[in-house]
Structures are given as structure tokens and as C-alpha cells.
Design a protein around this motif. Structure first.
Motif, mmCIF file in Angstrom:
data_model
loop_
_atom_site.group_PDB
_atom_site.id
_atom_site.type_symbol
_atom_site.label_atom_id
_atom_site.label_comp_id
_atom_site.label_asym_id
_atom_site.label_seq_id
_atom_site.Cartn_x
_atom_site.Cartn_y
_atom_site.Cartn_z
ATOM 1 N N CYS A 54 0.848 -1.142 0.090
ATOM 2 C CA CYS A 54 0.004 0.068 -0.146
ATOM 3 C C CYS A 54 0.764 1.335 0.060
ATOM 4 O O CYS A 54 1.945 1.359 0.676
ATOM 5 N N LEU A 55 0.581 2.443 -0.899
ATOM 6 C CA LEU A 55 1.167 3.369 -1.137
ATOM 7 C C LEU A 55 1.012 4.457 0.160
ATOM 8 O O LEU A 55 1.648 5.181 0.347
ATOM 9 N N ASP A 56 -0.124 4.383 0.765
ATOM 10 C CA ASP A 56 -0.658 5.298 1.839
ATOM 11 C C ASP A 56 -1.303 4.758 2.851
ATOM 12 O O ASP A 56 -2.540 4.789 3.198
ATOM 13 N N CYS A 64 -4.879 1.172 3.044
ATOM 14 C CA CYS A 64 -5.793 1.939 2.771
ATOM 15 C C CYS A 64 -6.905 1.421 2.055
ATOM 16 O O CYS A 64 -8.065 1.524 2.231
ATOM 17 N N GLY A 65 -6.757 0.516 1.183
ATOM 18 C CA GLY A 65 -7.720 -0.254 0.297
ATOM 19 C C GLY A 65 -7.991 0.642 -1.008
ATOM 20 O O GLY A 65 -8.846 0.284 -1.989
ATOM 21 N N HIS A 66 -7.432 2.006 -1.111
ATOM 22 C CA HIS A 66 -7.855 2.939 -2.378
ATOM 23 C C HIS A 66 -6.711 3.374 -3.162
ATOM 24 O O HIS A 66 -6.908 3.897 -4.148
ATOM 25 N N CYS A 67 -5.439 3.530 -2.553
ATOM 26 C CA CYS A 67 -4.645 4.001 -3.284
ATOM 27 C C CYS A 67 -4.292 3.262 -4.791
ATOM 28 O O CYS A 67 -4.965 2.411 -4.921
ATOM 29 N N CYS A 70 -3.335 -0.416 -4.025
ATOM 30 C CA CYS A 70 -4.439 -1.349 -3.600
ATOM 31 C C CYS A 70 -5.577 -1.603 -4.502
ATOM 32 O O CYS A 70 -6.052 -2.640 -4.501
HETATM 33 ZN ZN LIG Z 1 -3.215 1.494 -0.380
#
Ligand SMILES: [Zn+2]
Length: 358
Positions: A54-56, A64-67, A70
Motif C-alpha cells: 500500500c502506498l498510503d 488503505c484499500g484505495h491507493c 491497493c
Molecule cells: Zn493503499
């Protein structure tokens, strides 16, 4: 278990320790996910990969599930995720003759020699149902585990850790996601109880009836491949629709994932079929020995029998003999024999009249 938070609420200790390891930069390079639940084996590698790349990440270390990474992982489009899974045909992962032979360990390993094109630079290798690697393949992979390439994360999954070389197990961090409740999905296999009921109680000395039951069971076994395809197709339907305008390289990535999942789903269905068959005869044997019905571990499998009034019965030694035949069938079908011949021989050996009176 759709995201990290729902995984962590089901497995709080494991979730927390993985998160803390990631936070402290101590997340291992090789993980072995052990679970008897095929859905968990299928889903968890994506969550673990998200945790790793994950980058964030959230302040507590959770992905985060959204970057970008992810999302790519979630949608099957992460360019450097390589999946190795047993093909539904051979139910095995072999070492392969050359790097060009698809679905082999050599082909899989060759992917890690190329440079990474993923954001963040991580390569992820997932080996689903890694116990289906034959010994050659396991030995070859051991060398990779001993000296892993840089920036690589390996995630292996298994429902049968005992079938792995101990050296493979000891090189991986073992993540045990156990699931104690073993209940059967009788909806998928709704035709089985009637066939097994007939085979157990109505085919005695009647080889034609035995043959009919065999044909029914063979039909079910033969339909598992297309059932697996349909399940995986449904699982990916939405993402495929969203991917309609993607270039062909991206579609290939998704198709590869679906192929791998289909192989695993086929194995899962086959295992469940054999397990239901075995459990049927085990429950009949328990009741024949006098076990009270409320103590049966899997009444859902023999519901049609329990609900028959009057309920037919067989002597305990005959029930034990049938259970022995069922155990033998499971053993035989786990080797590479002709399914049809094995099931027919089994049904006839159950139907044969041994002279024991009911
Ligand atoms: Zn992420």
C-alpha cells in the motif's frame, strides 16, 4: 472478509501482529497461509499483498484499500502479481520443462528475474494450493525461498500443510486462519443425498440400482469443471464489465487470475464432493452403532435419511463395511485414476449382497 478491517475483526491477534510487523518494517518475505476454508485461501493473499505494498497506509499500518496499488491488486490488474495454481486438468503444479511452459514453477520463477513495472516496485508471487506442487517443484522452489530476489513477496496457500516439505514450511511465516465449523454446502450438491440414500438402503443385491447410483454420482463429478468456471465467472463479472475498455495486456492479467482461481475452485468442489460422500457413510455408521441423532456432527448431509419415516436401517457391521468402501474410494480418487471406473466399482461393491440381514 472484504477488506483488512473485516479480516482483522475475524482474526484480531494475527491481524494486529501483521500490521505491527509492517509498521516496523519487519514483514516477512514468505508467508504460508493455512486454512481449510477455500474462500479464505482465495481472498487473503490480496489483503496481505495490499498490506505489504500500500502506498498510503493508515496510521496503524493497515492498507488503505484505495491507493493506486491497493486498487490494482483488488481489480486483478497489479502488473507484477504472478499467480501459480494447479491446473484443473492435472490437479498438480509441476516444475516444467522450460521457462516458456505456462502454469509451471519454472515459468513462475522466471517472472521474478525481470525488472518491476509496478508502482512501488514490489513483485508478488502467489502460489495457490501449494501442496499440489510435486516434490520436484517443491525442491526447486525451496532454493528461491532460501535466497529470495529483492523486493519480492511470496504468499503460499494450503489446506493441507502436512503435504508440504518440512523445509518449505520452515522457510515461511505460517499464518494459520483456521475455521473450525465444517458444515457442507448441500445446495450445490443437492442431488447427492437421494443417490446415496438409494445406494445405501435400496440397492442391496440390486446391481442395476447400484449402477444407476454410480451414473448419477459420475454425472455430478463430471459437472464440477463447468461449475467451477461458472463460479469464478460470476465472481469476476462486475470487474470484467468495468474492464471492457482495457487493453489486451490487462485483460490477459485478469484471465490468468481467473484461470488460476478456476483450477482451485475445481479442486475445492471435488474435495467437497468426496467429503460429503465420505461423511454420508460415516454418519450412517455412527447411527447404526447407536449414536444419538443430536450428537451427529453433520446431520445436514444425511437430512433426507433422518427425515424418512419410517427411517430405514442397516446393521452396524454392514454400515462399517460401506464406510470402508467409501474411504477406499476417496483414497483411490486422490490418485490419478479414471473417475468413472473408480465410482462404478465403488457403487457395485456397496450394492453387492453380503448376506447380512437388515
Ligand atoms: Zn493503499
Amino acid at each position: 472478509m472484504h477488506d483488512w478491517q473485516s479480516f482483522e475483526s475475524a482474526y484480531p491477534l494475527l491481524g494486529r501482529s501483521l500490521r505491527m510487523a509492517k509498521h516496523a518494517g519487519r514483514l516477512g518475505h514468505s508467508h504460508l497461509v493455512v486454512s481449510s476454508n477455500a474462500a479464505i485461501r482465495n481472498r487473503f493473499p490480496t489483503l496481505l499483498a495490499q498490506l505489504a505494498v500500500c502506498l498510503d497506509p493508515l496510521p496503524d499500518g493497515a492498507p488503505c484499500g484505495h491507493c493506486e496499488t491497493c486498487s490494482l491488486l483488488e481489480n486483478g490488474l497489479y502488473p507484477d502479481l504472478f499467480l501459480l495454481a494447479p491446473t484443473s486438468k492435472s490437479r498438480q503444479i509441476t516444475i516444467g520443462l522450460s521457462e516458456d511452459e505456462p502454469d509451471t514453477l519454472r515459468n513462475f520463477e522466471s517472472m521474478f528475474h525481470l525488472s518491476s513495472s509496478a508502482p512501488g516496485g514490489w513483485k508478488i508471487g502467489v502460489i495457490q494450493d501449494c501442496d499440489t506442487m510435486n516434490e520436484n517443484a517443491q525442491n526447486a522452489f525451496l532454493k528461491t525461498l532460501e535466497e529470495p530476489p529483492r523486493n519480492c513477496l511470496f504468499i503460499l496457500t494450503t489446506g493441507h500443510p502436512a503435504s508440504l516439505l518440512p523445509t518449505i514450511r520452515s522457510r515461511c511465516q505460517i499464518l494459520s486462519l483456521t475455521d473450525n465449523v465444517c458444515k457442507y454446502d448441500m445446495e450445490t450438491f443437492s442431488a447427492m443425498p437421494d443417490l446415496l440414500m438409494k445406494l445405501t438402503f435400496a440397492s442391496k443385491g440390486d446391481l442395476v440400482a447400484g449402477e444407476e447410483c454410480a451414473a448419477g454420482l459420475i454425472d455430478i463429478l463430471g459437472s464440477l469443471g463447468s461449475m467451477a468456471e461458472a463460479t469464478v465467472q460470476a465472481r469476476w463479472d462486475e470487474r470484467l464489465k468495468a474492464a471492457e475498455n482495457l487493453e489486451s495486456a490487462a485483460m490477459k492479467l485478469i484471465e490468468k487470475r481467473m484461470d488460476g482461481e478456476t483450477g482451485c475452485e475445481y479442486l475445492r468442489l471435488r474435495e467437497e464432493f468426496l467429503s460429503i460422500l465420505h461423511t454420508w457413510f460415516a454418519q450412517v455408521a455412527l447411527v447404526s452403532e447407536g449414536t444419538p441423532l443430536e450428537l451427529l456432527p453433520n446431520p445436514e448431509v444425511v437430512r433426507v435419511w433422518l427425515d424418512t419415516d419410517p427411517r430405514p436401517s442397516i446393521p452396524a457391521d454392514e454400515a462399517a463395511r460401506m464406510l470402508g468402501e467409501a474411504e477406499n474410494l476417496v483414497r483411490v480418487l486422490n490418485t490419478n485414476v479414471n473417475d468413472e471406473l473408480a465410482v462404478r466399482a465403488f457403487a457395485l461393491s456397496v450394492a453387492i449382497d453380503t448376506g447380512v440381514q437388515g
